[in-house]
Every structure is written in C-alpha cells, then in structure tokens.
Motif scaffolding. Sequence first.
Motif, PDB file in Angstrom:
ATOM      1  N   SER A  69       0.797  -1.230   0.000  1.00  0.00           N
ATOM      2  CA  SER A  69       0.000   0.000   0.000  1.00  0.00           C
ATOM      3  C   SER A  69       0.825   1.274   0.000  1.00  0.00           C
ATOM      4  O   SER A  69       0.265   2.356  -0.192  1.00  0.00           O
ATOM      5  CB  SER A  69      -0.939   0.015   1.224  1.00  0.00           C
ATOM      6  N   PHE A  70       2.126   1.202   0.230  1.00  0.00           N
ATOM      7  CA  PHE A  70       2.956   2.395   0.358  1.00  0.00           C
ATOM      8  C   PHE A  70       3.972   2.432  -0.780  1.00  0.00           C
ATOM      9  O   PHE A  70       4.656   1.436  -1.038  1.00  0.00           O
ATOM     10  CB  PHE A  70       3.684   2.422   1.704  1.00  0.00           C
ATOM     11  N   GLY A  74      -5.153   6.900   1.611  1.00  0.00           N
ATOM     12  CA  GLY A  74      -5.754   8.162   2.020  1.00  0.00           C
ATOM     13  C   GLY A  74      -7.190   7.986   2.456  1.00  0.00           C
ATOM     14  O   GLY A  74      -7.977   7.330   1.773  1.00  0.00           O
ATOM     15  N   PRO A  75      -7.573   8.557   3.602  1.00  0.00           N
ATOM     16  CA  PRO A  75      -8.953   8.452   4.071  1.00  0.00           C
ATOM     17  C   PRO A  75      -9.845   9.522   3.460  1.00  0.00           C
ATOM     18  O   PRO A  75      -9.395  10.631   3.153  1.00  0.00           O
ATOM     19  CB  PRO A  75      -8.821   8.640   5.579  1.00  0.00           C
ATOM     20  N   GLU A  76     -11.099   9.185   3.286  1.00  0.00           N
ATOM     21  CA  GLU A  76     -12.130  10.141   2.882  1.00  0.00           C
ATOM     22  C   GLU A  76     -13.160  10.189   4.009  1.00  0.00           C
ATOM     23  O   GLU A  76     -13.899   9.238   4.228  1.00  0.00           O
ATOM     24  CB  GLU A  76     -12.790   9.721   1.569  1.00  0.00           C
ATOM     25  N   PRO A 125      -3.609   3.046  -2.741  1.00  0.00           N
ATOM     26  CA  PRO A 125      -2.987   3.407  -4.025  1.00  0.00           C
ATOM     27  C   PRO A 125      -2.548   2.177  -4.803  1.00  0.00           C
ATOM     28  O   PRO A 125      -2.229   1.129  -4.229  1.00  0.00           O
ATOM     29  CB  PRO A 125      -1.786   4.256  -3.599  1.00  0.00           C
ATOM     30  N   SER A 126      -2.532   2.300  -6.116  1.00  0.00           N
ATOM     31  CA  SER A 126      -2.105   1.213  -6.992  1.00  0.00           C
ATOM     32  C   SER A 126      -1.489   1.807  -8.250  1.00  0.00           C
ATOM     33  O   SER A 126      -1.818   2.936  -8.647  1.00  0.00           O
ATOM     34  CB  SER A 126      -3.282   0.298  -7.348  1.00  0.00           C
ATOM     35  N   GLY A 170      -4.950   6.878  -6.728  1.00  0.00           N
ATOM     36  CA  GLY A 170      -5.556   6.641  -5.426  1.00  0.00           C
ATOM     37  C   GLY A 170      -4.626   7.003  -4.278  1.00  0.00           C
ATOM     38  O   GLY A 170      -3.423   7.243  -4.452  1.00  0.00           O
ATOM     39  N   GLY A 171      -5.207   7.040  -3.084  1.00  0.00           N
ATOM     40  CA  GLY A 171      -4.423   7.347  -1.906  1.00  0.00           C
ATOM     41  C   GLY A 171      -4.087   8.825  -1.794  1.00  0.00           C
ATOM     42  O   GLY A 171      -4.598   9.670  -2.527  1.00  0.00           O
TER      43      GLY A 171
END
Length: 364
Positions: free
Chosen positions: A157-158, A169-171, A221-222, A230-231
Amino acid sequence: MTSMTPSPVAKGQLRSHVVTISAVIFAIALIFFFASSIQQRLSAIGLGVSFDYLLAPAGFSLAQSIIPLPPGSSNLAAIGVGLANAMVVALVAIIGSTLLGLLAALARLSSNPLAARIGRFYVNVVRNVPLLVFLVFLYLAFLSLPSPRVAAPILGSFYFTNRGIVVPGPEFSPLWTAVGFLLLLICLCARFMPSRPRLLISTMFSVAVVIILGTARYQVPSLVGFSIKGGATLSNEFAAMAFGIAFYFGAEMAEVIRAGILSVPRAQSEAAAALGLRRSAAFRLVIAPQALRLAIPPTINVYVNIIKSTPLGVAVGYAEIMTVTYQIMQNTGRAIESVIVLAIIFMAINAACSALLNGLDRGR
C-alpha cells in the motif's frame, strides 16, 4: 477581633504584581518609543512603514497546501495558508519525535547491551549534526528514489517515489466527522468542570475517535500505467520536513524522557517490586506517571523548538510561512513589515506554548 493589616505573604504577592505590571508597562513604552523613532526616520527618507500590503492580492499560488489558496487571494490569506502548512509539519514532527524519543529512551535504559548502544549511537550522532544539513540531505535522498512506474510497493500500500510518498488516504464523512469533533469539544469542555468525570471523558473521547476513523473510507494506491492512482501523496518537501524534524528532535526527546525516568527515586521501583508488581507493570503504574510530571517543562521546550524550526522549510522549497513571507517580500518590497508580522506570529505561538506549560505545571 480580626486584624485588617495585610499579612507579609499578601504584601509580598502585591509587591510582586506591582513590579511585574510596572515592568510590562515600561517595556511597552520602550517599544513604542523605538517604533516611533524608526517610523519617523524611515518616513524622512520615503520608506514609511505600512501594512496595507497585507490586503493586496498575493499574485502567486502554492504547489501544495493544507488549505486551498484561491487565485486573487490576499497576502494575509497566503500567510495564513503558510502558517497552516507549518503547523501541520510541526504537529506531525511533535508526534513522531515523542514516539521516537520514547523508544530511544527505553533503549538507552534497557539492560540489553545492543539496544543501549543503538540508542546511545542515535542520540549522540543526531544531536551533533545541524538540523539544516540533515533536512537538505534527507530531501536529496527523497529525490533519488525511483520513479513511480518502477517503484515497488511496501506492504502492498505504500509507494516511495521521487515524486512523493503515496499512502492510503482516508475520505471522511462530513456528517460523522462533525459529530466526532462535537464529542471532542464536549470532552474538552468537561475537563474544566469542577467534578471532572474522567470515565465519561475517556469514553466520549474513545467514541469520537471511533466515529471519525471508523466511518472514513480508505483509498489504497495502486500503479495504473506509468503513475500511481488513489491514496494521498505526500510531497518530498513535506516528507523531508516532517520526518527530518521528527528524527532530529527525537534525540532531544529521548534525553528528556530518560532524564525524567532517572529522576524518579529508586525507592519507588523497589517499593513496586516489594508489592509484587512486574517490571512492566511497575513502570506503567509507578515510574511513568511520576516521570511524566517531571518531564513536562522540558518537553514543552522541545515542542517550542520544533515549531520554531519550521521556517527551515525555505531550504527545501516547502511552502511554509517563511517561504510565503519571503515571496511576499520579493513581490511587495515590504521587508520590514513582513519581518514584523512573522515575529508577531511566532511570539504569539510561543506565548500560547508558555501558557500551556504554566497550566500543566499548576495541574501537576
């Protein structure tokens, strides 16, 4: 019959207040005198001091900011955005330095020789390197990371790339976030109640954190094509500032925490052992609470130094308050006024930290 004559203690307190108020009035009068003299001399050569430039359009934008800076915003708004960026870096650095300092302090006090040597090496090396050199070195190290298309994910993820660090990342939900912050505000107000319902405060605080974090959606993220989608992306400038200041002042916090632990009398740990408490339980219940009270004043001093170190972001191009102020100085030519505004802002921040220190000292 009760005597109306003030006691010697009351006389001493009254005399102390009179001296303090007199000193403050004298200092204010002295400042106004020098300010008036400088204003007259500058006006004589056509360089009068004016703060009208604060309401003029800024004429520039910021690449990354916590608060958006719309086109046509004033210089005052730009300074506010720069201050917000600096405070975010300071907050991340304060949390990181505290956690890192705690780990380093426990390592130095550990009975394990390897852990003690690692903690000692970290503290001795970091404290002897200038912070500015460390920040520039870390920024250049981030720029040398691989590009997004060849960067390998860490823990799936990082992503650490030369364009920034991409993290999940949060929404946040606006409704539930507002509810959570309302509960946090209630907790803050409840702390000033005479009875101080600690169990209720702790419960409401936990519920507020669960509501805010539990109702958020997290984007992982990808790699899509040649970029990462993303992220949330942390710029290299922000990462260098936040991680660098946290790593640097973590060594200072390690010494503060270690000194606080060593200041607790040895008889306290011996008494805890005599009661049958394990070493971890004795540290958590007996040693740590006393060490925390002793470490409060130097800890606040470290936090103040962290805040005062944020203007070093100008060396790595981070849009904090010093960078924004320097840009305004170039655009308007108002160097004296800009320095005065910058000094007032940091004096206000330091005064708030001093008030916090005094409040914590009174509550010990």
